[in-house]
Design an enzyme around this catalytic site. Structure first.
Site, PDB file in Angstrom:
ATOM      1  N   ARG A 137      40.707  26.657  35.341  1.00  0.00           N
ATOM      2  CA  ARG A 137      40.424  27.670  35.287  1.00  0.00           C
ATOM      3  C   ARG A 137      39.452  27.506  33.958  1.00  0.00           C
ATOM      4  O   ARG A 137      39.909  27.371  33.219  1.00  0.00           O
ATOM      5  CB  ARG A 137      42.233  29.098  34.652  1.00  0.00           C
ATOM      6  CG  ARG A 137      40.783  30.217  34.379  1.00  0.00           C
ATOM      7  CD  ARG A 137      42.200  31.321  34.294  1.00  0.00           C
ATOM      8  NE  ARG A 137      42.327  32.225  34.155  1.00  0.00           N
ATOM      9  CZ  ARG A 137      42.518  33.087  34.937  1.00  0.00           C
ATOM     10  NH1 ARG A 137      42.019  32.872  36.236  1.00  0.00           N
ATOM     11  NH2 ARG A 137      41.427  34.433  34.610  1.00  0.00           N
ATOM     12  N   HIS A 157      36.251  32.391  42.289  1.00  0.00           N
ATOM     13  CA  HIS A 157      37.500  32.752  42.550  1.00  0.00           C
ATOM     14  C   HIS A 157      38.607  32.641  44.038  1.00  0.00           C
ATOM     15  O   HIS A 157      38.584  33.525  44.771  1.00  0.00           O
ATOM     16  CB  HIS A 157      37.937  34.080  42.053  1.00  0.00           C
ATOM     17  CG  HIS A 157      38.911  34.233  41.492  1.00  0.00           C
ATOM     18  ND1 HIS A 157      39.866  33.133  41.585  1.00  0.00           N
ATOM     19  CD2 HIS A 157      39.796  35.366  40.802  1.00  0.00           C
ATOM     20  CE1 HIS A 157      41.311  33.310  40.232  1.00  0.00           C
ATOM     21  NE2 HIS A 157      40.894  34.163  39.979  1.00  0.00           N
ATOM     22  N   GLN A 184      41.922  33.418  44.589  1.00  0.00           N
ATOM     23  CA  GLN A 184      42.297  35.067  44.709  1.00  0.00           C
ATOM     24  C   GLN A 184      42.324  35.556  45.878  1.00  0.00           C
ATOM     25  O   GLN A 184      42.613  36.338  46.697  1.00  0.00           O
ATOM     26  CB  GLN A 184      41.568  36.034  43.553  1.00  0.00           C
ATOM     27  CG  GLN A 184      41.892  37.709  43.620  1.00  0.00           C
ATOM     28  CD  GLN A 184      42.944  37.963  43.442  1.00  0.00           C
ATOM     29  OE1 GLN A 184      43.836  37.563  42.083  1.00  0.00           O
ATOM     30  NE2 GLN A 184      43.832  39.054  44.223  1.00  0.00           N
ATOM     31  N   ASP A 193      35.955  45.321  40.566  1.00  0.00           N
ATOM     32  CA  ASP A 193      36.913  44.541  39.673  1.00  0.00           C
ATOM     33  C   ASP A 193      35.489  45.364  38.182  1.00  0.00           C
ATOM     34  O   ASP A 193      35.371  45.840  37.940  1.00  0.00           O
ATOM     35  CB  ASP A 193      36.649  43.013  39.895  1.00  0.00           C
ATOM     36  CG  ASP A 193      37.161  42.021  39.013  1.00  0.00           C
ATOM     37  OD1 ASP A 193      37.868  42.297  38.794  1.00  0.00           O
ATOM     38  OD2 ASP A 193      36.320  41.086  39.010  1.00  0.00           O
ATOM     39  N   CYS A 197      41.084  42.683  42.142  1.00  0.00           N
ATOM     40  CA  CYS A 197      42.440  41.270  41.786  1.00  0.00           C
ATOM     41  C   CYS A 197      42.843  41.128  40.119  1.00  0.00           C
ATOM     42  O   CYS A 197      43.732  41.015  40.029  1.00  0.00           O
ATOM     43  CB  CYS A 197      40.956  40.641  41.502  1.00  0.00           C
ATOM     44  SG  CYS A 197      39.676  40.847  40.167  1.00  0.00           S
ATOM     45  N   ARG A 256      49.479  35.833  46.485  1.00  0.00           N
ATOM     46  CA  ARG A 256      48.777  34.952  45.370  1.00  0.00           C
ATOM     47  C   ARG A 256      50.025  33.731  45.681  1.00  0.00           C
ATOM     48  O   ARG A 256      48.836  32.623  45.673  1.00  0.00           O
ATOM     49  CB  ARG A 256      48.275  35.288  44.078  1.00  0.00           C
ATOM     50  CG  ARG A 256      47.557  36.376  43.116  1.00  0.00           C
ATOM     51  CD  ARG A 256      45.366  35.127  43.819  1.00  0.00           C
ATOM     52  NE  ARG A 256      45.896  33.846  42.662  1.00  0.00           N
ATOM     53  CZ  ARG A 256      45.130  33.752  41.137  1.00  0.00           C
ATOM     54  NH1 ARG A 256      45.114  35.013  40.571  1.00  0.00           N
ATOM     55  NH2 ARG A 256      45.333  32.756  40.655  1.00  0.00           N
TER      56      ARG A 256
END
Length: 309
Positions: A108, A135, A138, A228, A267, A295
């Site tokens: 990450r 991402h 996700q 988001d 998310c 996830r």
């Protein structure tokens, strides 16, 4: 018995566009099987995964650590202070050292270019846990959620409202791979990069399922409204200017009323009162915690495909 996709064995997972349609379909099918309790193999038995995080993490860290454990593996989590990529040592040196200790890396990172460099220098699989560009893990969970709540992906119309950021990039690639309609609504200057759109078109030159807009238009046929945060980690100095720019793009009850068939997606983490109001995120059409839960299953499926013996 759900057979693994052998063609993914030992590969990196940097972007959704690294998969073809059949591979993505198999990952999603396996995720559904794992969630339903129909698949309980342990392909990570005896294997160790490094978790390399430059950014704080809640969902990504916990879901990967739990998923790896359920698949039989173990983890070591390294923060930015433990491995200072490009500062204390070069990215290639760090990758070659990790190769000698672990069987794969979940990273990450702030910079997508650093992730690519890490993957290029590593002999072991590298998985994108989030970068400034994309991402993909996700959005794997998002696709699983959409199928659970709204049926076949080709019948979906997802409207993403907000910054044309890493989530938008991965949604655009997902749209090209699966055929769902996607409208990205962003203020001028914050829309997805041209290179992202061009890569999506190279995946599926026969259709153009992605529409870009700078204002919220007709939402009657939307099956999902997705948003988001307006200010991501690393953009704190832009917070006030971004708040002024994005205020007209807030997803509130008035927006959801214009999309009567749509679920609400995010998310997480959410900045309540900014990009979304409490009544929406806590409302009956919100599936944000279902997304978060998925996830785990989406990433377990991905790991199983990458590490099948």
């Amino acid at each position: 018995m759900i057979a693994p996709v052998i063609s993914l064995q030992g590969r990196d997972f940097i972007d959704l566009a690294d998969l073809d349609r059949a591979q993505l379909r198999r990952v999603l099918d396996l995720a559904r099987g794992i969630k339903a309790g129909k698949w309980a193999e342990r392909p990570l038995e005896g294997r160790h995964i490094a978790m390399l995080f430059q950014k704080p993490s809640h969902r990504t860290r916990v879901s990967f650590e739990v998923g790896i454990a359920r698949l039989g593996g173990t983890t070591t989590t390294l923060t930015e202070n433990d491995v200072q990529l490009g500062v204390r040592e070069s990215i290639s040196d760090a990758a070659r050292v990790l190769d000698r200790y672990v069987d794969g890396v979940v990273a990450r990172l702030r910079s997508h270019e650093d992730l690519v460099a890490l993957a290029q220098a590593s002999e072991k699989p590298v998985i994108n846990g989030l970068t400034d560009r994309s991402h993909p893990c996700q959005v794997l969970a998002d696709l699983l959620t959409l199928e659970e709540v709204a049926g076949g992906l080709q019948d979906q119309h997802v409207v993403y409202i907000g910054d044309g950021n890493n989530i938008a990039t991965s949604l655009i690639e997902a749209s090209a791979l699966t055929g769902f309609r996607l409208t990205v609504v962003s203020p001028d200057g914050y829309q997805p990069a041209d290179a992202v759109i061009e890569r999506a078109r190279s995946i599926d030159s026969g259709t153009d399922a992605v529409t870009l807009a700078d204002e919220i238009m007709n939402l009657d046929n939307a099956t999902a409204i997705y948003t988001d945060v307006w200010t991501s980690m690393g953009q704190e100095q832009e917070q006030e200017s971004r708040r002024r720019t994005f205020t007209p793009y807030q997803v509130n009850q008035a927006v959801m009323d214009r999309a009567p068939k749509a679920v609400f997606m995010h998310c997480l983490p959410a900045h309540r009162g900014e990009e979304v109001t409490n009544e929406v995120i806590d409302g009956p059409r919100s599936v944000v915690f279902q997304q978060a839960g998925n996830r785990l299953y989406a990433q377990m499926a991905l790991l199983a495909e990458l590490f099948t013996r």
